[in-house]
Design a protein around this motif. Structure first.
Motif, mmCIF file in Angstrom:
data_model
loop_
_atom_site.group_PDB
_atom_site.id
_atom_site.type_symbol
_atom_site.label_atom_id
_atom_site.label_comp_id
_atom_site.label_asym_id
_atom_site.label_seq_id
_atom_site.Cartn_x
_atom_site.Cartn_y
_atom_site.Cartn_z
ATOM 1 N N GLY A 19 0.823 -1.200 0.000
ATOM 2 C CA GLY A 19 0.000 0.000 0.000
ATOM 3 C C GLY A 19 0.859 1.251 0.000
ATOM 4 N N VAL A 20 0.190 2.409 -0.047
ATOM 5 C CA VAL A 20 0.890 3.693 -0.085
ATOM 6 C C VAL A 20 0.180 4.687 0.822
ATOM 7 N N CYS A 21 0.840 5.776 1.101
ATOM 8 C CA CYS A 21 0.209 6.896 1.785
ATOM 9 C C CYS A 21 -0.248 7.911 0.739
ATOM 10 N N ASN A 22 -1.496 8.326 0.851
ATOM 11 C CA ASN A 22 -2.119 9.335 -0.007
ATOM 12 C C ASN A 22 -2.559 8.762 -1.345
ATOM 13 N N GLY A 23 -3.369 9.565 -2.028
ATOM 14 C CA GLY A 23 -4.009 9.077 -3.231
ATOM 15 C C GLY A 23 -3.359 9.556 -4.506
ATOM 16 N N HIS A 43 -2.904 10.602 5.121
ATOM 17 C CA HIS A 43 -2.094 11.391 6.044
ATOM 18 C C HIS A 43 -1.181 12.306 5.235
ATOM 19 N N ASP A 44 -0.999 13.523 5.726
ATOM 20 C CA ASP A 44 -0.149 14.507 5.048
ATOM 21 C C ASP A 44 -0.673 14.852 3.657
ATOM 22 N N TRP A 261 6.761 4.047 5.698
ATOM 23 C CA TRP A 261 8.132 3.565 5.507
ATOM 24 C C TRP A 261 8.640 4.136 4.195
ATOM 25 N N ASN A 262 9.929 4.250 4.070
ATOM 26 C CA ASN A 262 10.567 4.622 2.818
ATOM 27 C C ASN A 262 12.075 4.482 2.999
ATOM 28 N N TYR A 263 12.768 4.524 1.894
ATOM 29 C CA TYR A 263 14.229 4.519 1.913
ATOM 30 C C TYR A 263 14.716 5.832 2.519
ATOM 31 N N PHE A 264 15.629 5.726 3.489
ATOM 32 C CA PHE A 264 16.120 6.918 4.174
ATOM 33 C C PHE A 264 17.442 6.573 4.834
ATOM 34 N N ALA A 314 0.907 -2.741 4.995
ATOM 35 C CA ALA A 314 1.893 -1.669 5.072
ATOM 36 C C ALA A 314 1.624 -0.640 3.979
ATOM 37 N N THR A 315 1.972 0.613 4.274
ATOM 38 C CA THR A 315 1.763 1.704 3.319
ATOM 39 C C THR A 315 3.033 2.551 3.246
#
Length: 450
Positions: A19-23, A43-44, A261-264, A314-315
């Motif tokens: 999944g992802v955050c936001n549309g 979110h955000d 989550w993301n690469y960071f 997970a998003t």
């Protein structure tokens, strides 16, 4: 052989951890549909639709009557969610406010009336699931209370989400979660989306909150957590830590979601480096790397790690093509190589059921997941930090007399989910292997010919 894959040995369903955050935007909606994105966490949204879906943007006057539909404005939020649903994507609704950054804060303080805040959320849920206030029947199942209360900024007044104490958050969550679970016993009501449970001050915050929840016997269906980084092995430590803490406080049945989550880069002092002269170039380099084949390999490795853990969904943060944290698309809506990881995982989800993958000598930095259904099988590989070499798979469990097609899709420094090879034959005729550079993604789609 590097790996043995038994397509006749089912483990369990391939979970919606892609999944992802936001549309989507108008430009990216087709990619949401093509990759069958299962969830969008709200979110955000501030940079996309001016904080729609946040509590203060829907119910703008906290002193107004929360039972009167006239005091709610769902216009932008309705439009935003409708566009997500049109893509076939479900919702994880974060109840609260978006992260506040910069020099000003507006909504980072605890609500002045916890019970009223919970009733406002109740009406928002009824609007989206029960048609209240000319609403909808979207069947949203997951509602996440608040976001990152434990950022623990040295200047608490400038915390992006919560300026109150851990004790206050425990009391707030007790009221909100208990009320919403009483109103909606069949929905999943969760909270405590921690930004980093591995630091001592945040573990202390967690313990204070859950001591209060345990004492008051507050129901928490799921515990969301956030996990930025560049090492999937560290993600495993996050998951183990949360499970241990939840069990310690009597929440053995509370399941886990990773809602950001993301690469960071996580080297020591990285945030201080960003604040130095020229820090903007370092920031650019990090997010550009996340968009590249490095981010693609990391992202697939991360999703495989979630799948092989107890995380239920997970998003990835984020997918709205309007933020530097959106590394899946550029500002024009063009998918970046990181998005290839989502194509890869979608190919696994077509198989529906994870099957056994084993290795006598597990290659370091290489993550493999395989799935199968009646006439389809899939192997997905993230060569994130492994050796540059030919990787071979000993495959069993397919119909030895049947003819299959095998398509090889590759993402690396020169390709983006490119079909690089196609084979046809019985299982013993197929090669099931490929040379993989570091930071590459391989997907093998195997279909039985009719």
């Amino acid at each position: 052989m590097d790996f043995t894959i038994d397509f006749s040995a089912p483990i369990g369903p391939v979970k919606p951890v892609n999944g992802v955050c936001n549309g989507p935007s108008k430009m990216t909606a087709k990619y949401f549909r093509k990759a069958h994105i299962p969830f969008s966490r709200l979110h955000d949204m501030r940079t996309h639709f001016h904080a729609c879906c946040d509590i203060p943007s829907i119910f703008r006057d906290f002193d107004a009557d929360e039972n009167d539909p006239a005091n709610y404005d769902f216009t932008l939020s309705d439009y935003y969610i409708e566009k997500i649903k049109e893509c076939g994507t479900d919702i994880i609704y974060r109840l609260g406010s978006s992260m506040e950054q910069g020099d000003f804060r507006f909504y980072n303080e605890p609500p002045k009336d916890f019970a009223k805040w919970a009733r406002i959320c109740e009406h928002i849920i009824r609007h989206y699931n029960e048609g209240w206030a000319n609403g909808h029947h979207f069947g949203i199942r997951y509602f996440e209370i608040w976001n990152e209360p434990d950022t623990c900024n040295k200047n608490r007044a400038m915390d992006g989400q919560w300026t109150g104490t851990p004790e206050q958050f425990g009391e707030f969550l007790s009221v909100a979660a208990s009320h919403l679970k009483k109103c909606f016993p069949n929905l999943y009501i969760g909270s405590y989306p921690s930004c980093n449970i591995l630091t001592p001050e945040r573990e202390s915050f967690f313990r204070t909150v859950f001591s209060i929840l345990r004492e008051k016997q507050v129901p928490i269906d799921f515990c969301p957590f956030h996990c930025y980084g560049d090492d999937p092995e560290r993600t495993k430590r996050y998951i183990e830590k949360f499970r241990t803490l939840l069990n310690e406080y009597g929440y053995e049945n509370t399941f886990l979601l990773c809602t950001e989550w993301n690469y960071f880069w996580l080297r020591s002092g990285i945030w201080s480096e960003f604040e130095l002269e020229g820090g903007e170039y370092l920031f650019e380099e990090m997010f550009t790397t996340a968009s590249s084949e490095v981010g693609a390999a990391y992202s697939l490795a991360q999703m495989i790690t979630f799948q092989q853990s107890e995380v239920q969904a997970a998003t990835m943060h984020r997918a709205d093509a309007l933020s530097m944290y959106c590394t899946m698309f550029n500002i024009y809506g063009v998918p970046q190589k990181q998005f290839d990881a989502f194509y890869a995982y979608d190919a696994l989800r077509e198989g529906k059921t994870e099957v056994r993958v084993s290795s006598e000598r597990q290659p370091k930095g290489v993550y493999v997941l395989a799935s199968a259904s009646a006439d389809y099988a899939c192997i997905a590989v993230s060569q994130y930090r492994g050796a540059w070499k030919n990787y071979h798979f000993d495959v069993c469990g397919l119909d030895e007399e049947a003819v299959y097609t095998a398509e090889y899709y590759l993402t690396d420094d020169k390709r983006s989910f490119e079909l690089v090879r196609a084979e046809e034959g019985t299982p013993k005729d197929l090669s099931f292997g490929s040379y993989l550079k570091e930071n590459s993604v391989l997907v093998i789609k195997i279909r039985k010919k009719q």
